[in-house]
Design a protein around this motif. Sequence first.
Motif, PDB file in Angstrom:
ATOM      1  N   GLY A 238     -57.433  59.247  10.074  1.00  0.00           N
ATOM      2  CA  GLY A 238     -57.924  59.972   8.897  1.00  0.00           C
ATOM      3  C   GLY A 238     -57.766  59.134   7.652  1.00  0.00           C
ATOM      4  N   TYR A 239     -58.839  59.051   6.881  1.00  0.00           N
ATOM      5  CA  TYR A 239     -58.822  58.277   5.643  1.00  0.00           C
ATOM      6  C   TYR A 239     -57.888  58.962   4.638  1.00  0.00           C
ATOM      7  CZ  TYR A 239     -60.717  55.196   2.110  1.00  0.00           C
ATOM      8  OH  TYR A 239     -60.857  54.234   1.156  1.00  0.00           O
ATOM      9  N   GLY A 240     -57.042  58.172   3.964  1.00  0.00           N
ATOM     10  CA  GLY A 240     -56.164  58.754   2.947  1.00  0.00           C
ATOM     11  C   GLY A 240     -54.712  58.825   3.355  1.00  0.00           C
ATOM     12  N   ARG A 241     -54.407  58.383   4.599  1.00  0.00           N
ATOM     13  CA  ARG A 241     -53.007  58.411   5.031  1.00  0.00           C
ATOM     14  C   ARG A 241     -52.246  57.269   4.371  1.00  0.00           C
ATOM     15  NH1 ARG A 241     -51.560  61.279   9.650  1.00  0.00           N
ATOM     16  NH2 ARG A 241     -49.755  61.702   8.350  1.00  0.00           N
ATOM     17  N   GLY A 242     -50.915  57.393   4.325  1.00  0.00           N
ATOM     18  CA  GLY A 242     -50.081  56.397   3.641  1.00  0.00           C
ATOM     19  C   GLY A 242     -49.621  55.294   4.583  1.00  0.00           C
ATOM     20  N   GLY A 243     -48.691  54.473   4.082  1.00  0.00           N
ATOM     21  CA  GLY A 243     -48.223  53.292   4.815  1.00  0.00           C
ATOM     22  C   GLY A 243     -47.473  53.619   6.102  1.00  0.00           C
ATOM     23  N   ARG A 244     -46.840  54.791   6.167  1.00  0.00           N
ATOM     24  CA  ARG A 244     -46.031  55.123   7.353  1.00  0.00           C
ATOM     25  C   ARG A 244     -46.866  55.073   8.628  1.00  0.00           C
ATOM     26  NH1 ARG A 244     -41.469  58.416   8.823  1.00  0.00           N
ATOM     27  NH2 ARG A 244     -41.000  57.708  10.913  1.00  0.00           N
ATOM     28  N   MET A 245     -48.097  55.560   8.521  1.00  0.00           N
ATOM     29  CA  MET A 245     -48.937  55.627   9.721  1.00  0.00           C
ATOM     30  C   MET A 245     -49.351  54.245  10.214  1.00  0.00           C
ATOM     31  SD  MET A 245     -48.987  58.546  10.916  1.00  0.00           S
ATOM     32  CE  MET A 245     -47.321  58.807  10.348  1.00  0.00           C
ATOM     33  N   LYS A 246     -49.186  53.228   9.317  1.00  0.00           N
ATOM     34  CA  LYS A 246     -49.481  51.863   9.765  1.00  0.00           C
ATOM     35  C   LYS A 246     -48.297  51.307  10.560  1.00  0.00           C
ATOM     36  CE  LYS A 246     -52.763  50.945   6.077  1.00  0.00           C
ATOM     37  NZ  LYS A 246     -52.484  51.712   4.873  1.00  0.00           N
ATOM     38  N   ILE A 247     -47.102  51.846  10.295  1.00  0.00           N
ATOM     39  CA  ILE A 247     -45.909  51.375  11.012  1.00  0.00           C
ATOM     40  C   ILE A 247     -45.846  52.007  12.400  1.00  0.00           C
ATOM     41  CG2 ILE A 247     -43.366  51.396  11.018  1.00  0.00           C
ATOM     42  CD1 ILE A 247     -43.468  51.484   7.958  1.00  0.00           C
ATOM     43  N   GLU A 248     -46.106  53.322  12.451  1.00  0.00           N
ATOM     44  CA  GLU A 248     -45.932  54.045  13.713  1.00  0.00           C
ATOM     45  C   GLU A 248     -47.158  53.892  14.624  1.00  0.00           C
ATOM     46  OE1 GLU A 248     -43.073  55.204  14.371  1.00  0.00           O
ATOM     47  OE2 GLU A 248     -42.200  55.294  12.372  1.00  0.00           O
ATOM     48  N   ALA A 249     -46.920  53.838  15.931  1.00  0.00           N
ATOM     49  CA  ALA A 249     -48.018  53.939  16.909  1.00  0.00           C
ATOM     50  C   ALA A 249     -47.485  54.932  17.931  1.00  0.00           C
ATOM     51  CB  ALA A 249     -48.297  52.591  17.544  1.00  0.00           C
ATOM     52  N   ASP A 250     -47.638  56.211  17.626  1.00  0.00           N
ATOM     53  CA  ASP A 250     -46.923  57.255  18.364  1.00  0.00           C
ATOM     54  C   ASP A 250     -47.300  57.307  19.839  1.00  0.00           C
ATOM     55  OD1 ASP A 250     -45.575  57.987  16.106  1.00  0.00           O
ATOM     56  OD2 ASP A 250     -46.979  59.566  15.528  1.00  0.00           O
ATOM     57  N   ARG A 251     -46.273  57.348  20.675  1.00  0.00           N
ATOM     58  CA  ARG A 251     -46.457  57.509  22.123  1.00  0.00           C
ATOM     59  C   ARG A 251     -45.565  58.656  22.576  1.00  0.00           C
ATOM     60  NH1 ARG A 251     -48.359  52.989  25.034  1.00  0.00           N
ATOM     61  NH2 ARG A 251     -48.676  54.659  26.516  1.00  0.00           N
ATOM     62  N   GLY A 252     -46.113  59.537  23.375  1.00  0.00           N
ATOM     63  CA  GLY A 252     -45.312  60.645  23.897  1.00  0.00           C
ATOM     64  C   GLY A 252     -44.713  60.246  25.239  1.00  0.00           C
ATOM     65  N   GLU A 253     -43.391  60.315  25.290  1.00  0.00           N
ATOM     66  CA  GLU A 253     -42.723  59.967  26.547  1.00  0.00           C
ATOM     67  C   GLU A 253     -42.307  61.273  27.223  1.00  0.00           C
ATOM     68  OE1 GLU A 253     -38.749  57.477  27.707  1.00  0.00           O
ATOM     69  OE2 GLU A 253     -39.556  57.260  25.695  1.00  0.00           O
ATOM     70  N   ILE A 254     -42.697  61.432  28.478  1.00  0.00           N
ATOM     71  CA  ILE A 254     -42.326  62.668  29.186  1.00  0.00           C
ATOM     72  C   ILE A 254     -40.930  62.464  29.771  1.00  0.00           C
ATOM     73  CG2 ILE A 254     -42.914  64.223  31.088  1.00  0.00           C
ATOM     74  CD1 ILE A 254     -45.874  63.360  30.665  1.00  0.00           C
ATOM     75  N   ILE A 255     -39.998  63.317  29.336  1.00  0.00           N
ATOM     76  CA  ILE A 255     -38.601  63.167  29.768  1.00  0.00           C
ATOM     77  C   ILE A 255     -38.303  64.072  30.959  1.00  0.00           C
ATOM     78  CG2 ILE A 255     -36.171  63.345  29.004  1.00  0.00           C
ATOM     79  CD1 ILE A 255     -37.646  61.249  27.409  1.00  0.00           C
TER      80      ILE A 255
END
Length: 397
Positions: free
Chosen positions: A45-62
């Motif tokens: 989404g256009y307009g997000r801040g710098g944090r979203m450039k750091i994170e590359a979210d992955r869901g780990e099933i525990i």
Amino acid sequence: MPIVRFLTAGESHGKALVGIVDGIPSGFFLSADDIDQDLKRRQGGYGRGGRMKIEADRGEIISGVRWGKTLGSPISLQIVNKDWDNWQQGMSGYETDALSIPSVVKPRPGHADLAGAVKYNTKDIRDILERSSARETAMRVALGAVAKKILSEFDIVIGSYVCRIGSARYNKPVPSLEKQLLALFRLAEKSPVRCPDNVATRKMVACINRAIRNNHSLGGLFVVFATGLPMGLGSHVQWDRKLDGQLAQAIMSIQAIKGVEIGSGFAMASQPGSEVMDEIYYRKSSDPEIMPFVRKTNHAGGIEGGMANGMPVTLTAAMKPIPTLRKPLASVDIVTKRPLAAAYERSDVCAVPAAAVVGEAMVALTIVNAFLEKFGGDSREEILRNYNSYRAYIRKY
Ligand SMILES: Cc1cc2nc3c(=O)[nH]c(=O)nc-3n(C[C@H](O)[C@H](O)[C@H](O)COP(=O)(O)O)c2cc1C
């Protein structure tokens, strides 16, 4: 007690977000890819801040999944925060790391900062903002992806699109029919602001660019819909069993959401009843997929008397502008009580496209609960039997 319960935990710059969803029956296919697809959609989404450039979210099933299928036991997930590398001391659980970073003492208007600091008796607003942050919504999206996967086996699709950012609008009414909603959803998925219309997309992007230049922030409106719901999810018999009430609470619980409208909601208030009630027709078909009671309009947003009526469920949510501002507003130092400018911490300028994906997750979790309440069982096969026999009953009703 609801059938499907879920909880999230985790601070924005903590080690990880964790979540548990309980009440998911056995035998449903589930993979980490199902979860990651939606996590990626939330990060965009256009307009997000710098944090979203750091994170590359992955869901780990525990837990709760074995060899790609749900076990019926609680499903727990984890999303590791990459930014944790920079915060190991600042967000450490150990007393020996205390005071390793300065306290936050300047509450931001529009955030949980002031009320949270007073309520939880702290003079460091970080104790509050780390949890009130919408970083938490990454886990809601992951848990929502589990709900969507279950519902997809019954041809229930949940989607969203953005119809307003600041002053830029996509002004068309929310369509009544499943096909039209799905077409808008497909278009929205290609837009940087998740809007189905190219002209409106360009206007929204321009609006965000102006806000960036002027150090403003923006809110907007988004639509969430669910198609393929069988008639009768939810109930009219008790206030807390009404599907519209449950959906409104689920959506309002999202950070920065300040209004929810089911179907034509607010517009109906000023129109005569004859124009906004969805007339009922009966159409017998040899196609077992086509249910006999139909409507040509959907002002009700697919819910009457707290129950799904067989039409698509549609709702519109209003998001306020992001409260963290580069040009900060007036505030007060919570220690010295002197006036000063509110704190600024790296922030989104506009997060309406992301909030729409969070909205999908909350709708999915609400609907999967209503669905399992109606067709409850411990395994996929048992639920399928109940679901198919109910559909056969409606066709003969
Ligand atoms: C997806 C999403 C992203 C958000 N990003 C930010 C952000 O970067 N900065 C900010 O100040 N608020 C952001 N917010 C809004 C705040 O989290 C929210 O306004 C705050 O927690 C106060 O809660 P309230 O607005 O519900 O009262 C975001 C909300 C959502 C849904």
